[in-house]
Design a protein around this motif. Structure first.
Motif, PDB file in Angstrom:
ATOM      1  N   ARG A  15      -4.026   4.027 -10.828  1.00 11.60           N
ATOM      2  CA  ARG A  15      -3.022   3.124 -10.265  1.00 11.60           C
ATOM      3  C   ARG A  15      -3.427   2.773  -8.827  1.00 11.60           C
ATOM      4  NH1 ARG A  15       0.041   0.447 -13.895  1.00 11.60           N
ATOM      5  NH2 ARG A  15       0.903   1.845 -15.467  1.00 11.60           N
ATOM      6  N   SER A  16      -3.249   1.490  -8.470  1.00  8.80           N
ATOM      7  CA  SER A  16      -3.792   1.033  -7.190  1.00  8.80           C
ATOM      8  C   SER A  16      -3.084   1.668  -5.993  1.00  8.80           C
ATOM      9  CB  SER A  16      -3.720  -0.490  -7.094  1.00  8.80           C
ATOM     10  OG  SER A  16      -2.408  -0.935  -7.321  1.00  8.80           O
ATOM     11  N   ASN A  17      -1.771   1.982  -6.126  1.00  2.00           N
ATOM     12  CA  ASN A  17      -1.092   2.571  -4.973  1.00  2.00           C
ATOM     13  C   ASN A  17      -1.542   4.023  -4.748  1.00  2.00           C
ATOM     14  OD1 ASN A  17       0.219   3.753  -7.075  1.00  2.00           O
ATOM     15  ND2 ASN A  17       2.219   2.849  -6.665  1.00  2.00           N
ATOM     16  N   SER A  18      -2.189   4.629  -5.743  1.00  5.28           N
ATOM     17  CA  SER A  18      -2.727   5.983  -5.577  1.00  5.28           C
ATOM     18  C   SER A  18      -4.188   5.942  -5.153  1.00  5.28           C
ATOM     19  CB  SER A  18      -2.662   6.750  -6.900  1.00  5.28           C
ATOM     20  OG  SER A  18      -1.363   6.774  -7.405  1.00  5.28           O
ATOM     21  N   HIS A  19      -4.775   4.769  -5.134  1.00 10.33           N
ATOM     22  CA  HIS A  19      -6.233   4.679  -4.994  1.00 10.33           C
ATOM     23  C   HIS A  19      -6.696   4.171  -3.631  1.00 10.33           C
ATOM     24  CE1 HIS A  19     -10.231   2.859  -6.517  1.00 10.33           C
ATOM     25  NE2 HIS A  19     -10.394   4.132  -6.281  1.00 10.33           N
ATOM     26  N   TYR A  20      -5.976   3.187  -3.089  1.00 13.25           N
ATOM     27  CA  TYR A  20      -6.497   2.497  -1.904  1.00 13.25           C
ATOM     28  C   TYR A  20      -5.886   2.944  -0.582  1.00 13.25           C
ATOM     29  CZ  TYR A  20      -8.588  -0.826  -5.148  1.00 13.25           C
ATOM     30  OH  TYR A  20      -9.335  -1.397  -6.129  1.00 13.25           O
ATOM     31  N   PHE A  21      -5.047   3.960  -0.612  1.00 16.36           N
ATOM     32  CA  PHE A  21      -4.270   4.261   0.592  1.00 16.36           C
ATOM     33  C   PHE A  21      -4.462   5.702   1.042  1.00 16.36           C
ATOM     34  CE2 PHE A  21      -2.509   0.709  -1.624  1.00 16.36           C
ATOM     35  CZ  PHE A  21      -2.312  -0.210  -0.608  1.00 16.36           C
ATOM     36  N   GLU A  22      -4.117   5.935   2.323  1.00 15.18           N
ATOM     37  CA  GLU A  22      -4.262   7.282   2.882  1.00 15.18           C
ATOM     38  C   GLU A  22      -3.221   8.212   2.260  1.00 15.18           C
ATOM     39  OE1 GLU A  22      -5.154   6.328   7.489  1.00 15.18           O
ATOM     40  OE2 GLU A  22      -3.513   5.210   6.601  1.00 15.18           O
ATOM     41  N   ALA A  23      -3.516   9.514   2.318  1.00 11.09           N
ATOM     42  CA  ALA A  23      -2.565  10.498   1.789  1.00 11.09           C
ATOM     43  C   ALA A  23      -1.228  10.314   2.507  1.00 11.09           C
ATOM     44  CB  ALA A  23      -3.107  11.904   2.036  1.00 11.09           C
ATOM     45  N   GLY A  24      -0.154  10.448   1.777  1.00  7.96           N
ATOM     46  CA  GLY A  24       1.170  10.349   2.394  1.00  7.96           C
ATOM     47  C   GLY A  24       1.689   8.925   2.495  1.00  7.96           C
ATOM     48  N   ALA A  25       0.916   7.952   2.005  1.00  5.05           N
ATOM     49  CA  ALA A  25       1.376   6.555   2.093  1.00  5.05           C
ATOM     50  C   ALA A  25       2.644   6.381   1.244  1.00  5.05           C
ATOM     51  CB  ALA A  25       0.287   5.622   1.591  1.00  5.05           C
ATOM     52  N   ASP A  26       3.552   5.566   1.767  1.00  3.21           N
ATOM     53  CA  ASP A  26       4.771   5.251   1.033  1.00  3.21           C
ATOM     54  C   ASP A  26       4.384   4.352  -0.154  1.00  3.21           C
ATOM     55  OD1 ASP A  26       6.952   3.616   0.176  1.00  3.21           O
ATOM     56  OD2 ASP A  26       8.053   4.140   1.994  1.00  3.21           O
ATOM     57  N   ASP A  37      -8.528  -2.070   9.134  1.00  2.00           N
ATOM     58  CA  ASP A  37      -7.116  -1.767   8.852  1.00  2.00           C
ATOM     59  C   ASP A  37      -6.433  -2.933   8.143  1.00  2.00           C
ATOM     60  OD1 ASP A  37      -7.419   0.563  10.468  1.00  2.00           O
ATOM     61  OD2 ASP A  37      -7.190  -0.718  12.233  1.00  2.00           O
ATOM     62  N   LEU A  38      -6.653  -4.121   8.713  1.00  4.41           N
ATOM     63  CA  LEU A  38      -5.965  -5.309   8.202  1.00  4.41           C
ATOM     64  C   LEU A  38      -6.882  -6.099   7.288  1.00  4.41           C
ATOM     65  CD1 LEU A  38      -4.378  -6.738  11.508  1.00  4.41           C
ATOM     66  CD2 LEU A  38      -3.388  -5.071   9.890  1.00  4.41           C
ATOM     67  N   PHE A  39      -6.308  -6.652   6.237  1.00  4.39           N
ATOM     68  CA  PHE A  39      -7.009  -7.660   5.446  1.00  4.39           C
ATOM     69  C   PHE A  39      -6.202  -8.936   5.655  1.00  4.39           C
ATOM     70  CE2 PHE A  39      -8.136  -9.210   0.901  1.00  4.39           C
ATOM     71  CZ  PHE A  39      -9.273  -9.843   1.370  1.00  4.39           C
ATOM     72  N   ALA A  40      -6.851  -9.971   6.146  1.00  6.83           N
ATOM     73  CA  ALA A  40      -6.133 -11.204   6.477  1.00  6.83           C
ATOM     74  C   ALA A  40      -6.981 -12.408   6.090  1.00  6.83           C
ATOM     75  CB  ALA A  40      -5.819 -11.244   7.970  1.00  6.83           C
ATOM     76  N   TYR A  41      -6.298 -13.433   5.591  1.00  2.26           N
ATOM     77  CA  TYR A  41      -7.032 -14.641   5.198  1.00  2.26           C
ATOM     78  C   TYR A  41      -6.078 -15.821   5.161  1.00  2.26           C
ATOM     79  CZ  TYR A  41      -5.202 -12.680   0.832  1.00  2.26           C
ATOM     80  OH  TYR A  41      -4.398 -12.107  -0.110  1.00  2.26           O
ATOM     81  N   ARG A  42      -6.690 -16.988   5.347  1.00  2.00           N
ATOM     82  CA  ARG A  42      -5.921 -18.219   5.200  1.00  2.00           C
ATOM     83  C   ARG A  42      -6.214 -18.803   3.829  1.00  2.00           C
ATOM     84  NH1 ARG A  42      -5.430 -19.379  10.912  1.00  2.00           N
ATOM     85  NH2 ARG A  42      -7.434 -18.849  11.794  1.00  2.00           N
ATOM     86  N   ARG A  43      -5.225 -19.485   3.289  1.00  3.68           N
ATOM     87  CA  ARG A  43      -5.441 -20.326   2.105  1.00  3.68           C
ATOM     88  C   ARG A  43      -5.170 -21.750   2.592  1.00  3.68           C
ATOM     89  NH1 ARG A  43      -5.080 -18.478  -2.790  1.00  3.68           N
ATOM     90  NH2 ARG A  43      -6.295 -20.375  -3.120  1.00  3.68           N
ATOM     91  N   VAL A  44      -6.155 -22.618   2.425  1.00  2.00           N
ATOM     92  CA  VAL A  44      -6.118 -23.896   3.123  1.00  2.00           C
ATOM     93  C   VAL A  44      -6.446 -25.077   2.214  1.00  2.00           C
ATOM     94  CG1 VAL A  44      -7.042 -25.100   5.144  1.00  2.00           C
ATOM     95  CG2 VAL A  44      -7.115 -22.620   5.076  1.00  2.00           C
ATOM     96  N   ILE A  79      -1.436 -11.595   5.795  1.00  2.37           N
ATOM     97  CA  ILE A  79      -1.929 -10.408   6.515  1.00  2.37           C
ATOM     98  C   ILE A  79      -1.322  -9.179   5.852  1.00  2.37           C
ATOM     99  CG2 ILE A  79      -2.260  -9.291   8.761  1.00  2.37           C
ATOM    100  CD1 ILE A  79      -1.390 -11.806  10.143  1.00  2.37           C
ATOM    101  N   VAL A  80      -2.167  -8.212   5.510  1.00  2.00           N
ATOM    102  CA  VAL A  80      -1.635  -6.934   5.031  1.00  2.00           C
ATOM    103  C   VAL A  80      -2.267  -5.809   5.836  1.00  2.00           C
ATOM    104  CG1 VAL A  80      -1.243  -7.778   2.668  1.00  2.00           C
ATOM    105  CG2 VAL A  80      -3.375  -6.582   3.202  1.00  2.00           C
ATOM    106  N   ASN A  81      -1.495  -4.751   6.002  1.00  2.00           N
ATOM    107  CA  ASN A  81      -1.977  -3.575   6.732  1.00  2.00           C
ATOM    108  C   ASN A  81      -2.153  -2.422   5.742  1.00  2.00           C
ATOM    109  OD1 ASN A  81      -2.515  -1.461   8.437  1.00  2.00           O
ATOM    110  ND2 ASN A  81      -0.539  -1.499   9.508  1.00  2.00           N
ATOM    111  N   PHE A  82      -3.391  -1.990   5.556  1.00  4.10           N
ATOM    112  CA  PHE A  82      -3.678  -0.917   4.605  1.00  4.10           C
ATOM    113  C   PHE A  82      -3.362   0.466   5.166  1.00  4.10           C
ATOM    114  CE2 PHE A  82      -5.957  -3.914   1.979  1.00  4.10           C
ATOM    115  CZ  PHE A  82      -5.858  -3.340   0.719  1.00  4.10           C
ATOM    116  N   LYS A  83      -3.048   0.537   6.465  1.00  2.00           N
ATOM    117  CA  LYS A  83      -2.946   1.854   7.093  1.00  2.00           C
ATOM    118  C   LYS A  83      -1.493   2.310   7.234  1.00  2.00           C
ATOM    119  CE  LYS A  83      -7.239   2.476   7.153  1.00  2.00           C
ATOM    120  NZ  LYS A  83      -8.202   2.196   8.193  1.00  2.00           N
ATOM    121  N   ASN A  84      -1.378   3.618   7.396  1.00  4.25           N
ATOM    122  CA  ASN A  84      -0.072   4.271   7.538  1.00  4.25           C
ATOM    123  C   ASN A  84       0.505   4.147   8.939  1.00  4.25           C
ATOM    124  OD1 ASN A  84       0.592   5.308   5.115  1.00  4.25           O
ATOM    125  ND2 ASN A  84      -0.359   7.314   5.448  1.00  4.25           N
ATOM    126  N   HIS A  85      -0.166   3.438   9.798  1.00  7.03           N
ATOM    127  CA  HIS A  85       0.299   3.289  11.184  1.00  7.03           C
ATOM    128  C   HIS A  85       0.306   1.804  11.560  1.00  7.03           C
ATOM    129  CE1 HIS A  85      -3.928   2.651  12.208  1.00  7.03           C
ATOM    130  NE2 HIS A  85      -4.185   3.683  11.417  1.00  7.03           N
TER     131      HIS A  85
END
Ligand code: NOJ
Length: 551
Positions: free
Chosen positions: A332-343, A490-497, A506-512
């Motif tokens: 599952r992606s929420n168990s795979h791409y994030f730091e331990a303790g991620a919501d 930390d951030l993945f960001a892109y424009r669709r144009v 913009i998404v923040n992959f980090k717990n902070h």
């Protein structure tokens, strides 16, 4: 623009979707019962993992008859009713074609194994033993153990890229290819909206079979490294396109582990054989080539971004990308791409946001829209998945302790993604009145479709909102992809144009919290954010935000 470029596809694992008989496994009647739910997701197609007759050694990826529905799922009449009722809701049904191999119960194989000179004798890959009686080569199958099984009846070994109950077909034989094309056309005539084509990189075998340099303590080498993407494979695939898909109002998406982003141009688009191709680099970041669960490599968010960027770039002007982060084979992606303790709720929204806003057709996998996480079972014996048992045994052979081998199972078992759908808070989450073939999550009382439907802040409603957004904002379908903050880990960001519109994701992959240069927001207004009160210049932990340029 073709319909399948503008739609969202839902991958449905029938065994785990909805049981109506009390058998503990899902069925077609269950899918029909849940069509309103599927429609509420705003999807335009459902990819069914295989529903053809099968002994289910690999949950349907071992087909015994390409033109029959497995009795555990129901009848052809029920399948036809499903096609019709789904169509009435604007949902096409996409079939899974398993063409690299069949079941060993398939009549073609039953005949082939009898002798060296029967009408089906060359439909599979048969070879003599080495002089000492051992297997023709030292290739390891993808589920572990030798890729060869001895057949006493015929006095030869047969090749199986996967389990021994899944003998590989011999695509060099034109009769085999014709039989497979006929089977595909059978489903088009029934009204299928498209095909997902299984394990296609293995269909062409090398002219000469030889031992490879061992890559494990068992003295074997992965069959993947010896047979995947053998030159000449595209000739078969162009023939398949001519005979099956060309000129029809369907789409094809190939499962092609081992094809990299820079090779996509040969496979999809103007000169390709498929409309789309699942390329695995972003979901296999820790594995080079074939997955070996006990040997993961470290990876970073920058690696993930690089993989996504590569396939976005590769399909920028030619071809089309199937966006996915989960399927029935992956954690599952929420168990795979994030730091331990991620919501988990926030993590799920991060992935959903990317899934629905990158350039391409989103493929959402059953349960992803409800935020399911991996599920660790206590003992390896509790796992059903055939590859889990092979990977566990291999890990022990490689010298891992039982605890270490179990940790690999918990991280990567395919059963993580196969637990039953959770519909409500009744026993077994409304999936079955019997004993479910895999347990439901212990949190099913709040992680279920009914509960999440009623919660405006749920993952399910986030997915629904994103689906609506894709409809409202054509730039999310048509626009180019232009990355922003490419150097951030930390951030993945892109424009669709497009010429007239611009959206910034913009998404923040980090717990902070992570700050960023807010000048990128010049003239923009927030369109959707996963947390109330999004402020310019700062992304809170695991936040996802979508901005739009005011015109
Ligand atoms: C890929 C499928 O997704 C997987 O579930 C299956 O085990 C193999 N191909 C073999 O068909």
């Amino acid at each position: 623009m073709e319909w399948w470029k503008k739609t969202i596809v839902y991958e449905l694992y029938p065994k785990s979707f909805q049981d109506t008989t009390g058998s503990g496994t899902g069925d077609i009647a269950g899918i029909r019962r849940r069509l309103d739910y599927l429609q509420s997701l705003g999807i335009g197609a459902v990819w069914l993992t295989p529903v053809c007759r099968s002994p289910m050694v690999d949950n349907g990826y071992d087909i015994a008859d390409y033109r029959e529905i497995d009795p555990s799922y129901g009848t052809m009449e029920e399948f036809e009713a499903l096609l019709k009722e789904a169509k009435e809701r604007g949902i096409g049904i996409v079939m899974d074609l398993v063409f690299n191999h069949t079941s060993d119960q398939n009549p073609w194989f039953v005949e082939s194994r009898k002798s060296k000179d029967n009408p089906y004798s060359s439909w599979y890959i048969w070879r003599d033993a080495k002089e000492d009686g051992s297997a023709p080569t030292n290739w390891r199958g993808i589920f572990g153990g030798s890729a060869w099984t001895w057949c006493e009846e015929r006095g030869q070994y047969y090749l199986h890229t996967f389990a021994s109950a899944q003998p590989d077909l011999n695509w060099a034989n034109p009769d085999v290819r014709k039989a497979l094309y006929d089977a595909a056309n059978f489903w088009i005539e029934k009204g299928a909206a498209g095909f997902r084509v299984d394990a296609i990189t293995y269909i062409r075998k090398p002219d000469v079979f030889k031992d490879g340099i061992p890559d494990g303590e068992d003295g074997m080498v992965s069959v993947h490294d010896m047979t995947a993407n053998t030159p000449g494979i595209l000739e078969y695939l162009h023939e398949w396109k001519r005979e099956v898909s060309e000129g029809k109002n369907i789409f094809t998406v190939a499962e092609a582990n081992g094809v990299s982003a820079d090779e996509l141009k040969y496979w999809v688009g103007r000169d390709g054989a498929f409309d789309m191709l699942f390329e695995f680099s972003h979901v296999n970041l820790e594995f080079k080539g074939v997955e070996t669960w006990c040997k993961p490599n470290p990876w970073t968010i920058s690696d993930l971004k690089a993989a996504l960027r590569a396939s976005q770039e590769a399909t920028r002007t030619n071809g089309w990308y199937p966006i996915f982060f989960e399927n029935h084979d992956k954690p599952r992606s929420n168990s795979h791409y994030f730091e331990a303790g991620a919501d988990m709720r926030k993590a799920s929204k991060v992935i959903g946001t990317i899934l629905y806003t990158l350039r391409g057709t989103p493929f959402v996998y059953q349960g992803q829209e409800l935020g399911y996480a991996n599920m660790a079972l206590d003992s390896v014996d509790d796992y059903d998945d055939i590859s889990t048992h092979g990977q566990y045994a291999f890990a022990l052979e490689e010298g891992l302790s039982k605890e270490e081998a179990m940790a690999c199972v918990h991280a990567y078992s395919r059963d993580n993604a196969r637990t039953p759908m959770q519909w409500d808070d009744t026993e077994n989450a409304g999936f079955t009145t019997g004993v479910p073939w895999l347990p439901v999550h212990s949190q099913y009382r709040t992680e279920n479709a009914a509960y999440e439907s009623a919660d405006p802040d749920s993952i399910l409603n986030w997915y629904r909102r994103l689906a609506q957004l894709r409809k409202q904002e054509p730039v999310l379908t048509e626009g180019d992809f232009e990355e922003v903050f490419a150097d951030s880990d930390d951030l993945f960001a892109y424009r669709r144009v497009t010429e007239s519109e611009e959206i910034l994701v913009i998404v923040n992959f980090k717990n902070h919290a992570v700050s960023y240069d807010e000048s990128v927001l010049d003239g923009m207004k927030i369109l959707l954010s996963s947390e109330p009160g999004t402020a310019p210049g700062i992304m809170r932990a695991l936040e996802a935000a979508i901005w739009k340029k005011e015109k």
